[in-house]
Design a protein around this motif. Structure first.
Motif, short mmCIF file in Angstrom:
data_model
loop_
_atom_site.label_atom_id
_atom_site.label_comp_id
_atom_site.label_asym_id
_atom_site.label_seq_id
_atom_site.Cartn_x
_atom_site.Cartn_y
_atom_site.Cartn_z
N ASP A 30 35.91 32.30 28.81
CA ASP A 30 34.86 31.82 29.71
C ASP A 30 34.54 32.96 30.66
O ASP A 30 35.02 34.09 30.47
CB ASP A 30 35.31 30.54 30.47
N GLU A 31 33.76 32.67 31.70
CA GLU A 31 33.32 33.76 32.58
C GLU A 31 34.41 34.25 33.53
O GLU A 31 34.22 35.23 34.24
CB GLU A 31 32.14 33.27 33.44
N LYS A 32 35.55 33.53 33.53
CA LYS A 32 36.52 33.79 34.60
C LYS A 32 37.55 34.87 34.29
O LYS A 32 38.30 35.26 35.16
CB LYS A 32 37.24 32.49 34.95
N ALA A 33 37.64 35.30 33.05
CA ALA A 33 38.73 36.24 32.71
C ALA A 33 38.27 37.31 31.72
O ALA A 33 37.26 37.14 31.02
CB ALA A 33 39.90 35.46 32.11
N GLY A 34 39.03 38.37 31.71
CA GLY A 34 38.94 39.33 30.60
C GLY A 34 38.07 40.55 30.84
O GLY A 34 38.30 41.59 30.21
N LEU A 35 37.07 40.47 31.73
CA LEU A 35 36.20 41.65 31.90
C LEU A 35 37.04 42.84 32.33
O LEU A 35 37.81 42.74 33.29
CB LEU A 35 35.13 41.39 32.96
N GLY A 36 36.88 43.93 31.66
CA GLY A 36 37.66 45.13 31.97
C GLY A 36 38.64 45.44 30.85
O GLY A 36 39.05 46.59 30.68
#
Ligand code: DGJ
Length: 731
Positions: free
Chosen positions: A375-381
């Motif tokens: 979802d939008e809350k995790a993982g970016l990077g």
């Protein structure tokens, strides 16, 4: 010679326009003229010799009360020296004063195009006739000087400007405002056209008369943004698509910008464009320089269509060096609208297989393929594939897609980080964040601090490793929040006014390190739809996703506004499912397809959910688009009617440069006057030549097509699309 210097006058001659400046008797550089071509060697008579009471006169003017910096048109305006209009520069000198008065010191004229060492600029093609003028203005007291740069793309009627500050003073100065271009008009009967909006609603067109005071658009969101585009037009009140003077200004910069059109008390107009001065303070050490981004300027005496043609030509041919600019682009299908974060390899492969049958060339895996990104809350990077969704990672998926004869594309959002990510846990100081304050989040994410060289190096390596391991043919480079909490842990507290701009310098370095080292990958820019659609981005991305709003009637308006500056071949446009996710509107498939042909064409839907009829339509329109792609991308584009007018239809047209073929498209909008006769007035054809219309079988002259037009069938439902293929007959 496009650029000449004689009797203290600089004259820049493009094909149809002239730009003139004069070194005054006291050394100030006066702006004399920008407009239709004139042969006159000196038009300084346009400056009235009148005393403007209460205006100040510089000391060197002696008893001459006429000579005033505020009443005379300036090319680069001074600060704190009696010109009270928008200054080109604001700085703090080593002695604490704010003064800058630039006077002519020297100049250079040479063939070819200048470039900037830190910022993207247009370039000249081999053999292209482009000339550069450099003028140095120096403050006689501080020895701070400014190099004004001009390039004339004579054939394209484009003049570019940029400026470089050189600190020749005895210590560090603080630069607080530095406009890339400023020019004065002696009159003010102008309208301003600007392009405003928000996410899902980009580049709406707003035309209004200039009013006294400062008419300003800009962004301090850290990116050029959805709210205002760094492109604006100043035009005569009578100017329309075909007639009248129009001036376009486009900043080659993707960060904070400002465009001001100031109408002063004498009803004169000053236009200025550059980096937004908010929270901008650059320390410049003795001997160092600062570069202001380039402004691309065009004058058209033949209305807005001609202005757009010039911008389209220059951006198509002189902005991006990618080989994809001039090649046919793949028809792609993107996973975002149908699947969001919920997919696995098998679902993707099945989608790719069906889309291949429908004629798509490329499958693009959007957000959700990496880290813990469910979802939008995790993982970016965390740019490592999620093997639960994609066993074998990107290389395995890419291999299966390639085996089908399709190419493969991948989404990244390198500039961002979720706090719930391994990257953030390892480097909490790598994001922009003000000490002792909780950060503002947007879409649950924070901005990485691209002013830091270590962050830039990390991102170049992280993205390049995925690209190199995974046979990726296309990258969608996204950017989904605005910047705030602008503070970098890397720089001392008194250098925080540099961070907005250093972020952009870091971004351009990253783009150089990734895009320029992968010439065989097609890169598409994106920013929550079209939130970073600007000239500088076009030097990297041959195409930019125009908007997350894929509803065809909304797109007609967005693409109309985008077309004033940016070429059709740069506009990412896709067919999506109905009812549309955002607007809930139902629109026939053909209308969605014809609207998406106003760009790079592709699909954002689940083909497994299509009806037999839709699948047949899909294959047909993909083929139709392919047949006309060269004309759509390379031809001259005409806005035949405005979606804002109370017209029954919105129409547009592509005409080949040699005028042998054209494609006319129209979509009915207002059906309240059912029995009104509707004619689409076609433009840009040879009046005396005969053209055959494929869809109606008629043969009509270019003059009839223009003056009478193509008669649309009566009483069509709202959002019905028409296309007309016109071919010139050999006579
Ligand atoms: C915003 C983009 O505009 C969309 O097309 C999609 O890529 C999403 N981001 C993914 O998060």
């Amino acid at each position: 010679m496009a650029i000449s210097f004689a009797n203290n006058i600089f004259t820049l001659q493009a094909k149809n326009s002239t730009y003139q400046m004069k070194i005054s008797e006291h050394g100030h550089l006066l702006h004399l003229y920008y407009g239709s071509k004139i042969a006159d060697k000196d038009v300084s008579y346009l400056i009235p010799r009148v005393i403007r009471s209460h205006e100040s006169n510089p000391d060197e003017a002696g008893e001459d009360r006429v000579y005033s910096l505020c009443a005379y048109p300036q090319e680069f305006s001074s600060n704190d020296a009696g010109d009270y209009r928008i200054p080109s520069i604001e700085l703090v000198n080593t002695d604490g004063s704010y003064s800058f008065v630039g006077k002519y010191k020297s100049h250079k004229i040479y063939s070819g195009k200048y470039s900037l060492s830190t910022l993207p600029t247009l370039y000249a093609n081999e053999g292209e006739d482009v000339e550069t003028l450099e003028i140095i203005l120096e403050d006689a007291v501080t020895h701070v000087s400014v190099k004004l740069l001009y390039a004339v793309f004579a054939e394209k009627d484009i003049i570019t400007r940029a400026a470089v500050l050189l600190n020749g003073s005895d210590g560090e100065i603080r630069l607080q405002r530095f406009m890339s271009a400023s020019l004065d008009f002696m009159t003010s009967d102008f309208d301003m056209i600007e392009f405003f909006g928000h996410h899902y609603y980009e580049r709406q067109t707003d035309r209004h008369p200039l009013t006294h005071g400062i008419n300003e658009i800009g962004s301090f969101r850290g990116s050029s943004g959805h709210f205002h585009n760094p492109f604006a037009i100043i035009c005569d009140k009578k100017t329309d698509e075909d007639i009248g003077n129009a001036y376009g200004f486009c900043l080659m910069y993707s960060g904070n910008f400002v465009f001001d059109a100031e109408m002063d008390g004498y009803s004169q107009t000053r236009v200025a464009m550059g980096i937004h001065p908010k929270q901008f303070e650059f320390h410049i050490a003795k001997g160092d320089c600062f570069e202001a981004p380039e402004v691309v300027m065009c004058h058209s005496a033949k209305g807005l269509s001609k202005l757009s043609h010039s911008f389209h030509d220059i951006f198509r041919e002189n902005a991006c060096k990618s080989r994809f600019v001039h090649s046919k682009r793949p028809v792609l299908i993107n996973s975002w609208e149908p699947f969001r974060f919920t997919f696995d390899s098998e679902k993707l492969i099945k989608t790719a297989e069906i889309s291949k049958k429908l004629g798509a060339d490329m499958f693009v895996l959007d957000d959700g393929w990496f880290g813990e990104r469910n979802d939008e809350k995790a993982g970016l990077g965390d740019w490592v594939a999620n093997e639960e969704k994609l066993p074998g990672g990107i290389p395995a998926l890419a291999e299966r897609i390639h085996a089908m004869g399709m190419s493969f594309g991948l989404w990244f959002e390198p500039e961002m980080v979720n706090e719930n990510s391994d990257l953030y846990r390892a480097h909490p100081d790598w994001c922009l964040r003000v000490p002792n304050r909780a950060p503002s989040r947007s879409r649950h994410q924070l901005c990485l601090d691209l002013s830091r060289p270590d962050v830039c190096d990390y991102l170049i390596n992280a993205v390049n490793s995925v690209l190199e391991a995974g046979s990726v043919d296309y990258v969608k480079w996204d950017y989904n929040r605005y910047v705030c909490d602008v503070y970098s842990a890397y720089y001392p507290h008194d250098r925080q006014g540099e961070i907005y701009h250093r972020y952009m310098l870091g971004l351009y370095r990253i783009l150089d390190g990734i895009i320029k080292t992968h010439p065989d990958i097609l890169f598409e820019g994106c920013s929550g739809g079209g939130g970073r659609y600007d000239g500088a981005m076009l030097t990297y991305f041959p195409q930019i996703w125009c908007s997350d709003n894929t509803d065809a009637p909304s797109r007609l308006v967005i693409q109309y506004g985008t077309s004033f500056a940016y070429p059709i071949c740069t506009m990412g446009a896709h067919v999506s499912a109905c009812p549309n996710k955002k607007t809930k509107r139902n629109v026939p498939f053909k209308t969605r397809a014809v609207t998406a042909m106003h760009g790079t064409f592709g699909y954002e839907l689940d083909p497994a959910k299509m009806t037999e009829k839709e699948m047949a339509d899909c294959a047909e329109y993909t083929e139709f688009y392919r047949k006309h792609q060269e004309l759509i991308f390379g031809g001259d584009y005409y806005r035949l009617s405005s979606p804002y007018d109370e017209s029954i239809f919105t129409a547009w047209e592509f005409v080949s440069k040699d005028k042998t073929e054209a494609l006319v498209c129209a979509v009915t909008q207002d059906i309240s006057i059912l029995d009104k006769n509707c004619y689409v007035h076609v433009r840009g054809l040879e009046p005396d030549a005969l053209y055959k219309i494929e869809q109606t079988g008629q043969t009509l002259s270019g003059a009839a097509l223009q003056n009478i037009g193509i008669l649309l069938p009566h009483t069509q439902p709202q959002y019905t699309a028409f296309v007309f293929e016109l071919k010139r007959l050999n006579t």
